[in-house]
Every structure is written in C-alpha cells, then in structure tokens.
Scaffold this active site. Structure first.
Site, PDB file in Angstrom:
ATOM      1  N   ASP A   1       0.861  -1.187   0.000  1.00  0.00           N
ATOM      2  CA  ASP A   1       0.000   0.000   0.000  1.00  0.00           C
ATOM      3  C   ASP A   1       0.890   1.227   0.000  1.00  0.00           C
ATOM      4  O   ASP A   1       1.835   1.343   0.806  1.00  0.00           O
ATOM      5  CB  ASP A   1      -0.913  -0.022   1.244  1.00  0.00           C
ATOM      6  CG  ASP A   1      -2.028   1.015   1.161  1.00  0.00           C
ATOM      7  OD1 ASP A   1      -1.710   2.217   0.984  1.00  0.00           O
ATOM      8  OD2 ASP A   1      -3.196   0.632   1.291  1.00  0.00           O
ATOM      9  N   ILE A   2       0.594   2.160  -0.897  1.00  0.00           N
ATOM     10  CA  ILE A   2       1.464   3.321  -1.080  1.00  0.00           C
ATOM     11  C   ILE A   2       1.372   4.309   0.099  1.00  0.00           C
ATOM     12  O   ILE A   2       2.286   5.100   0.319  1.00  0.00           O
ATOM     13  CB  ILE A   2       1.137   4.001  -2.437  1.00  0.00           C
ATOM     14  CG1 ILE A   2       2.335   4.735  -2.997  1.00  0.00           C
ATOM     15  CG2 ILE A   2      -0.083   4.885  -2.349  1.00  0.00           C
ATOM     16  CD1 ILE A   2       2.201   5.111  -4.465  1.00  0.00           C
TER      17      ILE A   2
ATOM     18  N   ASN B   1     -12.434  -3.322   3.552  1.00  0.00           N
ATOM     19  CA  ASN B   1     -13.405  -2.239   3.598  1.00  0.00           C
ATOM     20  C   ASN B   1     -14.373  -2.458   2.443  1.00  0.00           C
ATOM     21  O   ASN B   1     -13.949  -2.523   1.283  1.00  0.00           O
ATOM     22  CB  ASN B   1     -12.713  -0.883   3.444  1.00  0.00           C
ATOM     23  CG  ASN B   1     -11.704  -0.641   4.554  1.00  0.00           C
ATOM     24  OD1 ASN B   1     -11.909  -1.055   5.685  1.00  0.00           O
ATOM     25  ND2 ASN B   1     -10.606   0.015   4.224  1.00  0.00           N
TER      26      ASN B   1
ATOM     27  N   GLN C   1     -14.243   2.132   2.066  1.00  0.00           N
ATOM     28  CA  GLN C   1     -13.647   1.691   0.795  1.00  0.00           C
ATOM     29  C   GLN C   1     -13.478   2.880  -0.132  1.00  0.00           C
ATOM     30  O   GLN C   1     -14.417   3.652  -0.344  1.00  0.00           O
ATOM     31  CB  GLN C   1     -14.536   0.624   0.128  1.00  0.00           C
ATOM     32  CG  GLN C   1     -13.918   0.055  -1.135  1.00  0.00           C
ATOM     33  CD  GLN C   1     -14.736  -1.094  -1.740  1.00  0.00           C
ATOM     34  OE1 GLN C   1     -15.828  -1.397  -1.267  1.00  0.00           O
ATOM     35  NE2 GLN C   1     -14.198  -1.709  -2.778  1.00  0.00           N
TER      36      GLN C   1
ATOM     37  N   HIS D   1     -10.587  -5.847  -2.278  1.00  0.00           N
ATOM     38  CA  HIS D   1      -9.202  -6.149  -1.882  1.00  0.00           C
ATOM     39  C   HIS D   1      -9.102  -6.324  -0.380  1.00  0.00           C
ATOM     40  O   HIS D   1      -9.931  -5.823   0.371  1.00  0.00           O
ATOM     41  CB  HIS D   1      -8.257  -5.030  -2.340  1.00  0.00           C
ATOM     42  CG  HIS D   1      -8.662  -3.673  -1.845  1.00  0.00           C
ATOM     43  ND1 HIS D   1      -9.651  -2.927  -2.440  1.00  0.00           N
ATOM     44  CD2 HIS D   1      -8.229  -2.920  -0.799  1.00  0.00           C
ATOM     45  CE1 HIS D   1      -9.811  -1.793  -1.800  1.00  0.00           C
ATOM     46  NE2 HIS D   1      -8.963  -1.766  -0.793  1.00  0.00           N
TER      47      HIS D   1
ATOM     48  N   HIS E   1      -6.637  -5.925   3.085  1.00  0.00           N
ATOM     49  CA  HIS E   1      -5.498  -5.224   3.679  1.00  0.00           C
ATOM     50  C   HIS E   1      -4.822  -6.158   4.689  1.00  0.00           C
ATOM     51  O   HIS E   1      -5.503  -6.760   5.515  1.00  0.00           O
ATOM     52  CB  HIS E   1      -5.957  -3.991   4.477  1.00  0.00           C
ATOM     53  CG  HIS E   1      -6.566  -2.905   3.661  1.00  0.00           C
ATOM     54  ND1 HIS E   1      -5.905  -1.729   3.387  1.00  0.00           N
ATOM     55  CD2 HIS E   1      -7.789  -2.793   3.062  1.00  0.00           C
ATOM     56  CE1 HIS E   1      -6.695  -0.934   2.670  1.00  0.00           C
ATOM     57  NE2 HIS E   1      -7.844  -1.554   2.468  1.00  0.00           N
TER      58      HIS E   1
END
Ligand code: AMP
Ligand code: ZN
Length: 149
Positions: A36-37, A92, A99, A105, A107
């Site tokens: 995750d960025i 989420n 979300q 997706h 996490h």
C-alpha cells in the site's frame, strides 16, 4: 479463472495490467499482492484479485477461496519482514466502511504493541431481543432460495 473484464478506469485494474507501477511482493494466476502506497504501518500489503469485482460480495467463491488460501503465507511474510507483534487483515466494503477503491481487496496491516493506530473499534450492546432477531434475519438471508437452481 472466469470473471469480469478489467475496468479501464479502475486504479487496481491498471496496477494488475502493469499500466501503473506497484511494489509487488507476490503474483499468482488470479491475484497480486503489493505494498500500500500510504501504509497504516510500513509493510502494509494489499491483496487484489486480478479480475475486477467492485466489492467483496460480488467475488466468485473460488476467487475468494484462492485469496484466502494465500493469506496465511502473505501474513507470515509481512510479520517476519516487519518484525510486527501482530497484524490486522481487513476488507473495507462500501464507502460507509471506508472503501475508496472499488475493486475488492484485502489489507494486511502489521501491528506493533506501541503503534499509534486507533484500535479496537468501540463496541455496542444488544438490548432485549435484538440479538435473537439479528441472528434470525442473517440466518434467513443465508438460507438457499428455493427458486435458485
Ligand atoms: P480502501 O480504502 O480499502 O479502498 O483501500 C485502498 C488503498 O489503496 C488505500 O489504503 C490506499 O493507500 C491504497 N492505494 C491507493 N493508490 C495506491 C497505489 N497507486 N499503489 C498502492 N496502493 C494504493
Ligand atoms: Zn478493477
């Protein structure tokens, strides 16, 4: 695996296709995992099915099962690589749940005893017969529909 076509405007479809770069840590036939960025904690990984399904509830069971099958290995790797004391795996689903990218997706968030992440969520109480009623309503939704094949 069959599934929806990629959605041209979807950020994660672009990452799956390689049109946008990502820090990929694992790729299988049906899913990718990348950093995750904007991590909650460093080492925060996203696990993304390759086919575009906006929400978890739309995922074919086989695809959800595939992602579930790679989660333990990914979580072990995140925990070992970060030295985390634990981790949260969360999804989420919908804007009400936070979300922001409409491509389902997971996490994986490494956690540390002294990290500043606000957790746990506040918990509430059932009153009267609310608990029994809620159980009934969810159970009813899970019953096979006699009109389905
Ligand atoms: P969610 O809020 O559950 O939809 O999660 C979307 C996540 O995608 C957020 O945690 C973002 O930080 C992350 N994100 C957004 N853009 C990128 C990107 N280009 N590469 C990696 N992660 C991203
Ligand atoms: Zn997508």
């Amino acid at each position: 695996m069959s599934g929806n076509a990629h959605e041209p405007s979807c950020l994660f479809c672009k990452i799956v296709r390689g049109d946008i770069p990502s820090s990929k840590v694992l790729e299988t036939e049906d899913a990718i995992a990348f950093l995750d960025i904007h991590p909650v904690n460093k080492g925060h990984v996203l696990v993304v099915p390759k086919h575009h399904h906006p929400h978890l509830v739309e995922l074919p069971e086989a695809l959800a099962a595939h992602v579930g099958s790679i989660l333990p290995r990914l979580c072990r790797a995140v925990q070992a690589a970060t030295g985390a004391d634990g981790f949260n795996v969360i999804i989420n689903n919908g804007t009400a749940a936070g979300q922001t990218v409409d491509h389902g997706h997971w996490h994986i968030i490494p956690r540390f005893h002294d990290d500043p992440v606000e957790w746990p969520w506040p918990h509430s109480e059932y009153v009267g017969d609310e608990l029994g009623q809620m159980r009934f309503r969810i159970e009813r939704e899970l019953r096979p529909n006699p009109n389905d094949d």
